[in-house]
Design a protein around this motif. Structure first.
Motif, PDB file in Angstrom:
ATOM      1  N   SER A 111       0.825  -1.214   0.000  1.00 37.04           N
ATOM      2  CA  SER A 111       0.000   0.000   0.000  1.00 37.04           C
ATOM      3  C   SER A 111       0.856   1.260   0.000  1.00 37.04           C
ATOM      4  O   SER A 111       0.404   2.320  -0.449  1.00 37.04           O
TER       5      SER A 111
ATOM      6  N   ASP B 113      -3.929  -3.765  -3.254  1.00 40.47           N
ATOM      7  CA  ASP B 113      -2.704  -3.008  -3.012  1.00 40.47           C
ATOM      8  C   ASP B 113      -1.496  -3.697  -3.642  1.00 40.47           C
ATOM      9  O   ASP B 113      -0.612  -3.043  -4.188  1.00 40.47           O
TER      10      ASP B 113
ATOM     11  N   GLU C 220      -8.310  -0.737  -2.450  1.00 41.86           N
ATOM     12  CA  GLU C 220      -7.082  -0.107  -1.953  1.00 41.86           C
ATOM     13  C   GLU C 220      -7.399   0.802  -0.772  1.00 41.86           C
ATOM     14  O   GLU C 220      -8.481   1.323  -0.646  1.00 41.86           O
TER      15      GLU C 220
END
Length: 602
Positions: free
Chosen positions: A325, A351, A602
């Protein structure tokens, strides 16, 4: 995160098929659930909470349909509620849509639609889709064109399935969220994951980004984003529906903990040459040894990546592990001959996929280490290594973590082989690994139950380790907090004195992972004495090589084995501790609050 199921071609059992699929997908979300079926007009039932609430609603208000769509939700936009549950419809109830992912431009679309007089009844981003489709229907487009035009307006990640009143078809597409087509003899299915329809067919088509599929009672068609027909490959899934059941265990997590010996044998099958003392991984035969390695991963897979990076460094290859991430927003410098490895159980972790794509955009060669054949990571990366642990349903990863550690050990020996003596010792220990894990599972329960009874009222729990045991300490803390809801923290043991010691009290037990007699293990003994001096009870997870039990209040034993693999055996003990503590506290082990199995946003 959410789960999608759709079915056409089973007119007498559509509702049962949809409910069965949702039951198989609950690990992807359980904030609410709903279905929409069609017999000319659309009929919808949806309820906040777990699937049993929806079943009760359907018992009170039965419905039938010749085809339909279903959804189990993990909340993003708006809290769990009946109104926010999927499917969502337009104002006239002509269109019903289910969605997994996040529509990033939904607010602009909502503002536009509200300006045109649309009234929204939910907080979700999804609701813009049926309203968009309805607007195109009003403009004279047919159902297929309306779906395609609505999708063309969307920005973000999504798997979408829609039905339209009076149209005997299901329309679906995907972009950065998984969607799989199931092909039966006379019926067709869609699912966010194969278990959704596995009891009905094992023949599947993995849809690519931008592709759409239309299901009708007489067949199916996959098309590109411009509407042109495609001829995708049909794959046969190797595992069956029985493997996705609980097999008599109280929870999927416990079943999967006990499946680890089998999973490890599958992971190692055909990859060891005991006579030569070598590791042979055929799928890596075309991959040149890298000069440097970057790992990208999230959660449990990140802990596996830390372990893999440590192994590469020990083998003389510079390696770092990054949280995916963070990586995708600031890609570190990538040099020639650098390999970026994405570790992802599902192969669909948003991610991690974003990080891998960013690395590819910077010219890096990529490798996916994943469990799922046909997943996005497996298809998009330059190379793939499957961990082969079989389906994992429990939200808290167990057998996949163990298989990731073993896979990464094999990977290092393939790409940075050590001396013959070192590799032969590893091969011999890997041959014994499944049996050693089984011995932990056979013998651990009395000690773990005693420990749980003694420590259940503690204020917090610390997990420490050094070297290979540091990622296992982090993973032990993650498992514990995921399913017990108790405060737990993991640290590389040397970091205790740099702040965390301030939290140590008589009510904060410390789990110390100490295996082998390496320098890191010896240094961990000093950290154990540091916390004991401050009154904290110490639980040693150890093979006894350093006699750490002399300095501990409680001991969880593991067999002695080759250095890096002792960490894996210690991890099994910590999995059992987390499970038994959660069971003692009566937590919903397979459905921990706010979490879902596959993180596709995400």
């Amino acid at each position: 995160m959410c789960g999608i199921i759709a079915c056409v071609g089973r007119p007498d059992e559509t509702v049962d098929v949809l409910l069965s699929g949702l039951s198989s997908l609950e690990y992807r979300g359980y904030d609410s659930a709903g279905i929409a079926v069609a017999n000319g007009a659309l009929d919808i039932r949806k309820r906040e909470g777990e699937l049993d609430n929806l079943r009760a609603e359907i018992e009170d208000r039965p419905l039938t349909g010749s085809f339909g769509i279903g959804h189990t939700r993990w909340s993003t936009h708006g809290p769990p509620s009946d109104e926010n549950a999927h499917p969502h419809t337009d104002a006239a109830g002509r269109v019903a849509v289910v969605h997994n992912g996040i529509i990033e431009n939904y607010q602009a679309l909502r503002d536009e639609l509200e300006a045109d007089g649309c009234e929204f009844v939910s907080d979700t981003d999804t609701e813009v889709v049926p309203h968009l489709m309805a607007s195109y229907l009003d403009d004279g487009y047919d159902a297929s064109e309306s779906f395609r035009k609505a999708v063309s307006r969307l920005t973000g990640s999504y798997a979408l399935a829609a039905i339209v009143a009076g149209e005997e078809a299901i329309f679906a597409t995907r972009q950065d969220s998984p969607l799989v087509l199931g092909v039966g003899d006379d019926s067709y299915f869609l699912g966010s994951d194969v278990p959704a329809f596995l009891k009905f067919t094992r023949d599947v088509v993995y849809l690519e980004n931008g592709q759409s599929v239309t299901l009708r009672p007489d067949g199916w068609e996959v098309t590109a984003s411009d509407g042109s027909a495609l001829d995708p490959t049909i794959h046969t899934v190797e595992w069956d529906a029985e493997q996705t059941g609980k097999s008599g265990y109280d929870h999927f997590m416990l079943k999967e903990i006990h499946e680890q010996p089998t999973a490890l044998r599958q992971c190692l099958s055909g990859r060891l040459d005991p006579l030569a003392g070598e590791v042979v991984v055929e799928e890596l035969s075309n991959l040149e040894p890298p000069e440097r390695v970057q790992f990208v991963a999230c959660g449990t897979s990140y802990h596996a990546a830390l372990y893999g990076a440590h192994r590469f460094r020990e083998a003389g290859v510079p390696a770092q592990a990054f949280l995916a991430s963070e990586y995708s927003t600031a890609v570190p410098p990538i040099e020639d001959d650098e390999l970026v490895i994405g570790v992802t159980q599902s192969g669909e972790t948003a991610d991690t996929l974003s990080a891998l794509r960013a690395a590819q955009g910077h010219g890096a060669e990529t490798l996916a280490v994943t469990n799922v054949v046909g997943s996005s990571a497996a298809r998009e990366c330059d190379h793939v290594m499957f961990i082969r642990s079989g389906p994992e349903i429990g939200v808290a990863a167990t057998k996949t973590f163990s298989s990731q550690l073993v896979s990464l050990s094999l990977l290092v020996e393939s790409l940075a082989p050590g001396t013959g003596t070192r590799t032969r010792a590893l091969v011999e220990s890997l041959r014994d690994l499944a049996g050693n894990v089984q011995s932990v599972l056979d013998d651990a329960l009395p000690s773990v139950e005693e420990l749980v009874d003694e420590l259940a009222d503690s204020e917090a729990y610390f997990f420490i380790g050094r070297g290979y045991n540091a990622p296992v300490a982090l993973e032990g803390a993650l498992k514990f907090k995921e399913i017990t809801y108790e405060h737990a923290e993991g640290f590389p043991a040397g970091e205790l004195k740099h702040g965390p010691l301030a939290l140590i009290t008589e009510d904060t037990p410390v789990f110390a992972v100490v295996t082998g007699d390496s320098v890191p293990a010896q240094k961990t003994l000093g950290n154990i004495k540091e916390v004991q001096a401050r009154g904290a009870p110490v639980v040693a997870v150890t093979d006894g090589v350093l006699e750490v039990e002399r300095f501990s209040d409680m001991v969880l034993e593991v067999p002695e084995t080759e250095g890096p693999l002792g960490s894996l055996l210690a991890n099994v003990q910590l999995q059992l501790v987390a499970y038994e503590m959660a069971d003692y506290l009566d937590r919903p082990i397979d459905k921990p609050r706010n979490l879902a199995k596959s993180v596709t946003v995400e």
